[in-house]
Design an enzyme around this catalytic site. Structure first.
Site, short mmCIF file in Angstrom:
data_model
loop_
_atom_site.label_atom_id
_atom_site.label_comp_id
_atom_site.label_asym_id
_atom_site.label_seq_id
_atom_site.Cartn_x
_atom_site.Cartn_y
_atom_site.Cartn_z
CB SER A 38 -0.89 0.00 1.25
OG SER A 38 -1.62 1.19 1.32
CB ALA A 87 7.10 12.23 6.07
CB ILE A 88 3.19 10.52 1.61
CG1 ILE A 88 4.37 9.88 0.86
CG2 ILE A 88 2.14 11.06 0.64
CD1 ILE A 88 5.11 10.79 -0.07
N GLY A 89 2.15 11.41 4.46
CA GLY A 89 1.02 11.83 5.29
C GLY A 89 -0.32 11.33 4.78
CB CYS A 147 0.84 5.43 8.65
SG CYS A 147 1.66 6.79 7.78
CG ASN A 209 3.63 0.95 7.53
OD1 ASN A 209 4.31 1.62 6.76
ND2 ASN A 209 2.35 1.12 7.69
N GLY A 234 12.47 0.14 1.52
CA GLY A 234 13.45 -0.25 0.51
C GLY A 234 14.37 -1.35 1.01
CB THR A 283 10.65 1.11 -1.92
OG1 THR A 283 10.10 1.35 -0.62
CG2 THR A 283 11.44 2.33 -2.35
#
Lengths: 350, 269
Positions: A38, A87-89, A147, A209, A234, A283
């Site tokens: 995800s 750190a997309i959020g 997350c 995660n 990664g 990744t």
């Protein structure tokens, strides 16, 4: 050549014998054990021109909560040695936006969609689960309780066994869809969390995660992410994830989707030997969109080379010192022909 | 639902030669990608000798010729340094063409004024080449060596006005100075302008401010860090106006070219 045979979604014939790559996650059957992680595959459609999505075990989409989410300020990612910090959020369209914009495409695929969901309260998780239950046609729900990049929700549920159990139990009451609980690596021991999720009704686990991490630009003396810290993914986290899968597999009977740095079939096999029933490519999708397909092809080649008929034979087959048999898992179907079972066999619930 | 056509292709290096100083030109044979390229689009290259640096690197597509496309790049980090050592005959993986590019000018429409900073020139060549009417290219850089491919624009019949910050070539100062002079020039024969810009963010911001001040349309190719390049990872987002507020859009997908009026500059570093 691929064919459908006896309910097995994907069997390849060689030398008169069928290679079985299909696996079970609760009641969800995957034609092969390779999905995507995800957040690394958007909503599938973005990659539809670059690979045949119908070859995957499942498409797992980016985390969705009830309402749209704007996400974190930029910079949101930073390349680090053999890894990526993010750190997309959890930027996303919310349940309604997802259903309107992406579901028509996803439901047309021949492979199941796993929808990753999250919320800031137990009630929100359950409500999102209900909404997707009502949608019909969803393969499974993956509960994101891990997350590291949002203040509320996410990891707070994944690093507290009691809260974790509450979230899983609430979603269990909300839906009959298979539930996959995605666990945080940021715990002293993963076994109690794995067990808590299993006991609360989770059908499977996703491990793991991203790992909380940080990087600094030494010229500006500033963190390389606007969020200061982020999650590391990664190839650099693969050994951490392998250990977590191995530990969790000893603690639970439900299947595990192993993930963290999968780039090759060898990586996937390593996860399966540690105890994962399926794996997710994460990744690597960002730099080699075809990775999941090359992993599947390599897995087939490994099975042929080693005369493994059923991919489930790999699951938990690591031979650790003092352990003659593979760890107990529920992932090895009794029906699968194991020509050379490890000494002592395996102990499964079936 | 599917976006514009893109594909992944193994491309063979036809040439990889130094243009000057730290600037190189890389020509790749890419029969599937080349014919699809629109001005302002980019290619996402995997540089195979990079092991511990995982990500692809995005490059504006400079020129397209037959079954090849080229990029004009500066060695600024480990990716571009390794790339500069690759030789003709070697292969790499390219995904492209990517992104929403420039709007090619209409015949008889506005006169295109191109504004480029350094290797931002690379993103502008196809636009100039495919524009039905010629315009002016304003190109700026720190020093003389940062002023690239002037001759190629002149060969298309375009006027080139160069500026350098140290005055070693062209007019001394910033690229926006001659642009402002042109916009304000009462004797200019050009009545209808449209600005197209590619370069460092402060330059784009200055061009955006000029466009707003003089109410001139402008398309800006934004320079943001990218990761996947195809709209998945949400790394390269910038804030754009949406209704009464704003929302993030992806530089790799909704961009890199945005209408200057849509950009929320306060939210951009």
């Amino acid at each position: 050549m691929a064919t459908n045979q006896g309910g097995r979604a994907c069997a390849v014939w060689f030398g008169g014998d069928a290679l079985n790559l299909s696996v079970q996650l609760g009641k969800l059957t995957l034609q092969n054990p390779v999905t995507v992680a995800s957040g690394t595959f958007g909503y599938g459609v973005e990659y539809a021109q670059l690979l045949d999505l119908n070859q995957l075990g499942a498409v797992t989409v980016k985390g969705i909560r009830l309402h749209p989410v704007r996400g974190n300020p930029t910079p949101r990612t930073a390349e680090v040695t053999s890894g990526l910090l993010n750190a997309i959020g959890l930027q996303g369209p919310g349940v309604d936006g997802f259903i309107q914009k992406y579901w028509p495409f996803l439901k047309g695929l021949r492979v199941p969609t796993i929808i990753n969901i999250w919320g800031t309260t137990v009630e929100e998780y359950a409500e999102v689960a209900r909404r997707f239950d009502a949608l019909g046609g969803v393969g499974a729900l993956e509960l994101n309780v891990s997350c590291p990049n949002i203040k509320e929700g996410g990891a707070q549920f994944g690093t507290d066994c009691h809260l974790l159990a509450q979230v899983v139990a609430a979603c269990r009451r909300a839906t009959a869809l298979p539930l996959i609980t995605k666990l945080s690596p940021n715990v002293v021991s993963i076994a109690p969390y794995a067990k808590a999720a299993e006991d609360a009704g989770s059908d499977a686990l996703a491990i793991t995660n991203s790992y909380p991490a940080m990087a600094i630009d030494i010229e500006t003396r500033r963190p390389r992410l606007a969020n200061v810290t982020g999650g590391l993914t990664g190839p650099c986290i693969k050994p951490i994830a392998i250990k977590l899968v191995w530990e969790a597999a000893k603690a639970v009977k439900i299947p595990i989707i192993g993930m963290g740095g999968v780039q090759t079939a060898a990586d996937a096999i390593e996860f399966m030997m540690a105890g994962a029933t399926a794996v997710a490519v994460g990744t690597a999708n960002f730099y080699e969109p075809q990775t999941a397909l090359t992993v599947i092809a390599g897995l087939r080649a490994f099975m042929e080379r080693n005369q493994i008929q059923d991919v489930s034979e790999l699951v938990g087959s690591v031979q650790t010192p003092g352990r003659k048999s593979a760890p107990a898992t529920a992932n090895r179907p009794a029906k699968s022909p194991v020509e050379n079972p490890p000494a002592g066999g395996y102990v499964g619930p079936q | 639902m599917l976006g514009a056509a893109m594909l992944e292709q193994t491309v063979q290096i036809v040439a990889n030669e130094r243009d000057r100083n730290l600037y190189f030109r890389l020509v790749m044979r890419a029969p599937q990608i080349a014919p699809l390229v629109q001005p302002g689009q980019f290619a996402h290259l995997r540089i195979p000798p990079l092991k511990a640096a995982l990500l692809r690197r995005p490059f504006s597509i400079f020129q397209v010729e037959d079954d090849t496309f080229s990029i004009l790049y500066k060695t600024v980090g480990q990716g571009t340094e390794v790339l500069s050592r690759m030789r003709a005959g070697e292969e790499l993986s390219a995904i492209g063409p990517l992104g929403h590019g420039f709007t090619t000018p209409r015949a008889g429409g506005e006169t295109p004024l191109l504004v480029a900073g350094g290797y931002g020139m690379a993103a502008m060549f196809l636009l100039a080449q495919r524009s039905p009417q010629n315009g002016i290219v304003f190109v700026g850089g720190r020093r003389r060596e940062d002023i690239l491919c002037e001759d190629e624009f002149r060969a298309l019949g375009w006027e080139v006005r160069a500026t350098t910050e140290d005055g070693s070539y062209g007019e001394k100062g910033l690229v926006t100075q001659p642009l402002l002079a042109e916009i304000q020039n009462p004797k200019s024969k050009i009545r209808n302008y449209k600005l197209f810009a590619c370069g460092p963010t402060p330059m784009l911001k200055a061009v955006g401010a000029l466009a707003a001040e003089f109410d001139v349309p402008a398309e800006l190719s934004m320079d943001e860090h990218m990761c996947c390049g195809v709209g998945v990872c949400l790394t390269c987002v910038i804030p754009v106006k949406s209704g009464d507020g704003w929302k993030y859009q992806r530089t790799c997908t909704e961009g890199p070219v945005f209408d200057a009026r849509q950009i929320v500059w306060e939210g951009i570093r």
